[in-house]
Design a protein around this motif. Structure first.
Motif, PDB file in Angstrom:
ATOM      1  N   CYS A  55      13.731  17.826  24.699  1.00 33.61           N
ATOM      2  CA  CYS A  55      14.074  17.313  23.641  1.00 33.61           C
ATOM      3  C   CYS A  55      15.476  16.645  23.119  1.00 33.61           C
ATOM      4  O   CYS A  55      16.000  16.044  22.969  1.00 33.61           O
ATOM      5  CB  CYS A  55      12.873  16.965  22.921  1.00 33.61           C
ATOM      6  SG  CYS A  55      12.644  18.204  21.365  1.00 33.61           S
ATOM      7  N   GLY A  56      16.308  18.417  23.369  1.00 31.41           N
ATOM      8  CA  GLY A  56      17.335  18.441  22.708  1.00 31.41           C
ATOM      9  C   GLY A  56      18.081  19.049  23.075  1.00 31.41           C
ATOM     10  O   GLY A  56      18.080  20.666  23.541  1.00 31.41           O
ATOM     11  N   THR A  57      19.589  19.287  24.554  1.00 31.68           N
ATOM     12  CA  THR A  57      19.599  20.124  25.578  1.00 31.68           C
ATOM     13  C   THR A  57      21.194  20.156  25.119  1.00 31.68           C
ATOM     14  O   THR A  57      22.212  21.049  25.991  1.00 31.68           O
ATOM     15  CB  THR A  57      20.124  19.643  26.500  1.00 31.68           C
ATOM     16  OG1 THR A  57      20.482  17.841  27.142  1.00 31.68           O
ATOM     17  CG2 THR A  57      18.269  19.289  27.160  1.00 31.68           C
ATOM     18  N   GLY A  58      21.804  19.408  23.710  1.00 33.53           N
ATOM     19  CA  GLY A  58      23.235  19.077  23.340  1.00 33.53           C
ATOM     20  C   GLY A  58      23.326  20.710  22.525  1.00 33.53           C
ATOM     21  O   GLY A  58      22.664  21.227  22.265  1.00 33.53           O
ATOM     22  N   SER A  59      24.457  20.205  22.187  1.00 27.50           N
ATOM     23  CA  SER A  59      25.079  21.248  20.901  1.00 27.50           C
ATOM     24  C   SER A  59      25.633  20.414  19.624  1.00 27.50           C
ATOM     25  O   SER A  59      25.898  19.515  19.239  1.00 27.50           O
ATOM     26  CB  SER A  59      26.278  21.700  21.616  1.00 27.50           C
ATOM     27  OG  SER A  59      27.452  21.442  22.561  1.00 27.50           O
ATOM     28  N   PRO A  60      26.165  21.070  18.731  1.00 25.43           N
ATOM     29  CA  PRO A  60      27.182  20.538  17.804  1.00 25.43           C
ATOM     30  C   PRO A  60      27.931  19.271  18.595  1.00 25.43           C
ATOM     31  O   PRO A  60      28.792  18.633  17.606  1.00 25.43           O
ATOM     32  CB  PRO A  60      27.822  21.485  16.800  1.00 25.43           C
ATOM     33  CG  PRO A  60      26.793  22.529  17.123  1.00 25.43           C
ATOM     34  CD  PRO A  60      26.679  22.494  18.437  1.00 25.43           C
ATOM     35  N   VAL A  61      28.872  19.510  19.556  1.00 26.71           N
ATOM     36  CA  VAL A  61      29.833  18.421  20.342  1.00 26.71           C
ATOM     37  C   VAL A  61      29.200  17.302  20.471  1.00 26.71           C
ATOM     38  O   VAL A  61      28.332  17.801  21.072  1.00 26.71           O
ATOM     39  CB  VAL A  61      30.355  19.638  21.134  1.00 26.71           C
ATOM     40  CG1 VAL A  61      31.585  18.591  21.456  1.00 26.71           C
ATOM     41  CG2 VAL A  61      31.029  21.186  20.972  1.00 26.71           C
ATOM     42  N   PRO A  62      30.091  15.777  19.557  1.00 25.49           N
ATOM     43  CA  PRO A  62      29.240  14.568  20.044  1.00 25.49           C
ATOM     44  C   PRO A  62      28.782  14.106  21.445  1.00 25.49           C
ATOM     45  O   PRO A  62      29.738  14.839  22.462  1.00 25.49           O
ATOM     46  CB  PRO A  62      29.842  14.374  19.183  1.00 25.49           C
ATOM     47  CG  PRO A  62      30.757  15.297  18.502  1.00 25.49           C
ATOM     48  CD  PRO A  62      30.884  16.649  19.135  1.00 25.49           C
ATOM     49  N   ASP A  63      27.706  14.436  21.884  1.00 22.45           N
ATOM     50  CA  ASP A  63      27.352  14.256  22.886  1.00 22.45           C
ATOM     51  C   ASP A  63      26.391  12.802  23.516  1.00 22.45           C
ATOM     52  O   ASP A  63      24.930  13.332  22.755  1.00 22.45           O
ATOM     53  CB  ASP A  63      26.925  15.040  24.141  1.00 22.45           C
ATOM     54  CG  ASP A  63      26.359  14.332  25.240  1.00 22.45           C
ATOM     55  OD1 ASP A  63      26.612  13.184  25.700  1.00 22.45           O
ATOM     56  OD2 ASP A  63      25.868  15.384  25.916  1.00 22.45           O
ATOM     57  N   PRO A  64      26.939  11.586  23.522  1.00 20.26           N
ATOM     58  CA  PRO A  64      25.647   9.891  23.557  1.00 20.26           C
ATOM     59  C   PRO A  64      24.461  10.740  24.598  1.00 20.26           C
ATOM     60  O   PRO A  64      23.558   9.851  24.177  1.00 20.26           O
ATOM     61  CB  PRO A  64      26.259   9.338  24.431  1.00 20.26           C
ATOM     62  CG  PRO A  64      27.882  10.349  24.747  1.00 20.26           C
ATOM     63  CD  PRO A  64      28.138  11.322  24.086  1.00 20.26           C
ATOM     64  N   GLN A  65      24.624  11.615  25.471  1.00 17.94           N
ATOM     65  CA  GLN A  65      23.482  11.574  26.780  1.00 17.94           C
ATOM     66  C   GLN A  65      22.495  12.824  26.191  1.00 17.94           C
ATOM     67  O   GLN A  65      21.252  13.127  26.442  1.00 17.94           O
ATOM     68  CB  GLN A  65      24.130  12.475  27.427  1.00 17.94           C
ATOM     69  CG  GLN A  65      24.905  11.164  28.109  1.00 17.94           C
ATOM     70  CD  GLN A  65      25.536  11.213  30.105  1.00 17.94           C
ATOM     71  OE1 GLN A  65      25.168  11.478  30.723  1.00 17.94           O
ATOM     72  NE2 GLN A  65      26.972  11.324  29.652  1.00 17.94           N
ATOM     73  N   ARG A  66      23.054  13.479  25.074  1.00 13.98           N
ATOM     74  CA  ARG A  66      21.664  14.757  24.817  1.00 13.98           C
ATOM     75  C   ARG A  66      21.339  14.933  23.165  1.00 13.98           C
ATOM     76  O   ARG A  66      22.557  14.625  22.809  1.00 13.98           O
ATOM     77  CB  ARG A  66      22.885  15.647  24.949  1.00 13.98           C
ATOM     78  CG  ARG A  66      23.029  16.400  26.551  1.00 13.98           C
ATOM     79  CD  ARG A  66      23.751  17.865  27.234  1.00 13.98           C
ATOM     80  NE  ARG A  66      23.792  17.527  28.296  1.00 13.98           N
ATOM     81  CZ  ARG A  66      23.130  18.098  29.416  1.00 13.98           C
ATOM     82  NH1 ARG A  66      21.802  18.470  29.202  1.00 13.98           N
ATOM     83  NH2 ARG A  66      23.496  18.322  31.117  1.00 13.98           N
ATOM     84  N   ASP A  86      19.290  17.273  15.786  1.00 13.56           N
ATOM     85  CA  ASP A  86      19.466  16.140  14.933  1.00 13.56           C
ATOM     86  C   ASP A  86      19.434  15.590  16.311  1.00 13.56           C
ATOM     87  O   ASP A  86      19.712  15.216  17.280  1.00 13.56           O
ATOM     88  CB  ASP A  86      20.648  15.536  14.525  1.00 13.56           C
ATOM     89  CG  ASP A  86      21.064  14.164  14.978  1.00 13.56           C
ATOM     90  OD1 ASP A  86      20.481  13.606  13.719  1.00 13.56           O
ATOM     91  OD2 ASP A  86      22.337  13.263  14.616  1.00 13.56           O
ATOM     92  N   GLY A  87      18.171  13.984  16.239  1.00 15.27           N
ATOM     93  CA  GLY A  87      17.842  13.306  17.828  1.00 15.27           C
ATOM     94  C   GLY A  87      16.785  13.420  18.792  1.00 15.27           C
ATOM     95  O   GLY A  87      16.244  12.506  19.148  1.00 15.27           O
ATOM     96  N   GLY A  88      16.554  14.759  18.641  1.00 12.66           N
ATOM     97  CA  GLY A  88      15.849  15.408  19.727  1.00 12.66           C
ATOM     98  C   GLY A  88      14.178  14.431  19.332  1.00 12.66           C
ATOM     99  O   GLY A  88      13.645  14.645  20.514  1.00 12.66           O
ATOM    100  N   VAL A  89      14.172  15.477  17.798  1.00 11.71           N
ATOM    101  CA  VAL A  89      12.041  14.592  17.559  1.00 11.71           C
ATOM    102  C   VAL A  89      11.677  13.583  18.065  1.00 11.71           C
ATOM    103  O   VAL A  89      11.140  12.809  18.739  1.00 11.71           O
ATOM    104  CB  VAL A  89      11.826  15.173  16.181  1.00 11.71           C
ATOM    105  CG1 VAL A  89      10.556  14.725  16.182  1.00 11.71           C
ATOM    106  CG2 VAL A  89      12.049  16.451  16.430  1.00 11.71           C
ATOM    107  N   ILE A 301      24.071  22.598  26.306  1.00 12.69           N
ATOM    108  CA  ILE A 301      25.572  22.581  27.020  1.00 12.69           C
ATOM    109  C   ILE A 301      26.306  22.339  26.326  1.00 12.69           C
ATOM    110  O   ILE A 301      26.563  21.079  25.284  1.00 12.69           O
ATOM    111  CB  ILE A 301      25.254  21.610  28.183  1.00 12.69           C
ATOM    112  CG1 ILE A 301      23.862  22.057  28.604  1.00 12.69           C
ATOM    113  CG2 ILE A 301      25.655  21.860  29.394  1.00 12.69           C
ATOM    114  CD1 ILE A 301      23.786  23.230  29.774  1.00 12.69           C
ATOM    115  N   VAL A 302      27.332  23.545  26.370  1.00 11.57           N
ATOM    116  CA  VAL A 302      29.354  23.074  25.968  1.00 11.57           C
ATOM    117  C   VAL A 302      29.777  23.418  27.096  1.00 11.57           C
ATOM    118  O   VAL A 302      30.021  24.297  27.818  1.00 11.57           O
ATOM    119  CB  VAL A 302      28.902  24.237  25.212  1.00 11.57           C
ATOM    120  CG1 VAL A 302      30.286  24.187  24.152  1.00 11.57           C
ATOM    121  CG2 VAL A 302      28.185  24.119  23.313  1.00 11.57           C
ATOM    122  N   PRO A 303      31.256  22.536  27.090  1.00  6.77           N
ATOM    123  CA  PRO A 303      30.994  21.063  26.373  1.00  6.77           C
ATOM    124  C   PRO A 303      30.014  20.198  27.209  1.00  6.77           C
ATOM    125  O   PRO A 303      29.504  20.373  28.035  1.00  6.77           O
ATOM    126  CB  PRO A 303      32.762  21.437  26.351  1.00  6.77           C
ATOM    127  CG  PRO A 303      32.997  21.806  28.005  1.00  6.77           C
ATOM    128  CD  PRO A 303      32.102  22.867  28.055  1.00  6.77           C
TER     129      PRO A 303
END
Length: 349
Positions: A55-66, A86-89, A301-303
């Motif tokens: 549900c959330g595969t990103g990081s603190p780096v802002p990413d509109p897709q994750r 943030d945003g995952g749930v 995933i970073v970046p």
């Protein structure tokens, strides 16, 4: 020519008519979509086994897709979340995953991108099941402080919701967390699902946990955030899937150079600092090979990767270190490990 002009006039008139009818047409189409989607259970088609929804595969780096770090685990009657960035749930709810049956949330560590999106989990579980007891929030020392902070922040909100919807819908007692600070070891054992926490190296964040998840002969290991550590291959020994965070230093270095050139030295320093407590895709692949897993699923995933075109650059030579399947998780990715065999089914919500 006259026929062509007449045809164009008919098209213009027809389109104009549709424009004026957009309100009733829009309402009708919306109603059909809403009725089809409301109350659906995207998990209903998966049989018994161990199912992961990313549900959330990103990081603190802002990413509109994750969204930020978030993983859902379903096994039999057990439904849990690992982290709640943030945003995952919210994405889970959008995917059609009902959270009324949520049993607990496990935290790998207390970085903001793993805990700042927990409020929707609490609300959706509470309203989805008329829960009368707090939602367990389980993790390393300090987790109980996170629970207490959320409870204080949402105290007024909980009162408003009960007053508005009534105790039959949102009973008092269900709109809060019950924090549990637990040492490494077994943190969940219910209905055949056993989850064991083990320490990883995310210094100066300590302790930070990874989780070994076992259900009916299937095993998944989740790294949490960590630098490369021998503990990972040891914990993942014999597992079916290793879910591992990944940062590609060569791509992050490009960000560092850009930030430096743009006169943002403080942010540039952060991009240098993060290299010391994360794992490269190549290092994760080495751990997967040493552990003998079937699949390596990369997350956190970073970046940011603007498109799939950049995935090869992100992976580097990971495929030369691990001969099994290597995947880069996206929000909505699903892995289903049926009980009783070695299959790994991939899907996307």
């Amino acid at each position: 020519m006259r026929r062509l002009l007449l045809l164009l006039l008919i098209i213009v008139v027809a389109l104009g008519g549709l424009w004026w009818l957009r309100a009733p047409l829009g309402e009708r189409v919306f109603t059909q979509i809403a009725q089809a989607r409301a109350g659906r259970n995207a998990m209903a088609s998966y049989g018994d086994g161990l199912t992961l929804v990313f549900c959330g595969t990103g990081s603190p780096v802002p990413d509109p897709q994750r969204g930020e770090a978030c993983l859902m685990v379903q096994a039999g009657d057990n439904l849990l979340l690992i982290d709640g960035g943030d945003g995952g749930v919210r994405k889970l709810a959008g995917f059609g995953v009902p959270l009324g049956g949520l049993d607990a949330v496990l935290l790998t560590h207390l970085h903001s991108d793993h805990i700042e999106g927990l409020a929707p989990a609490l609300l959706l579980r509470w309203t989805g099941s008329a829960a009368t007891t707090p939602l367990p929030l389980i993790g390393p020392p300090g987790t109980s402080d996170v629970a207490a902070g959320y409870n204080l922040m949402l105290k007024a909100d909980a009162g408003y919701r009960t007053a508005h919807h009534g105790a039959a819908i949102v009973p008092p007692g269900g709109g809060q967390f019950a924090g549990q600070d637990l040492p490494a070891g077994v943190v969940w054992n219910s209905g055949g699902l056993v989850i064991t926490a083990f320490e990883v190296n995310h210094a100066p964040v300590a302790p930070a946990y990874g989780y070994r998840i076992q259900y009916k002969g299937r095993t998944v290991v989740v790294s949490g955030d960590t630098a490369a550590t021998p503990a990972m291959a040891q914990a993942a020994k014999g597992a079916d899937v290793l879910v591992h965070e990944a940062l590609q230093p060569r791509l992050v270095a490009a960000l560092t150079r850009g930030l430096t050139a743009a006169g943002q030295p403080r942010t540039a320093q952060i991009t240098r600092d993060i290299l010391t407590y994360h794992t490269t895709p190549e290092q994760a692949a080495t751990a997967a090979a040493e552990a003998g897993v079937q699949m390596l699923m990369l997350t956190h995933i970073v970046p940011q990767l603007p498109s799939r075109f950049f995935e090869a650059a992100f992976l580097g030579d990971a495929s030369q270190r691990f001969s099994g399947s290597i995947r880069i998780a996206r929000d909505g990715s699903v892995l289903h490990l049926p009980a009783g065999n070695r299959e790994i089914a991939e899907d996307r919500l």
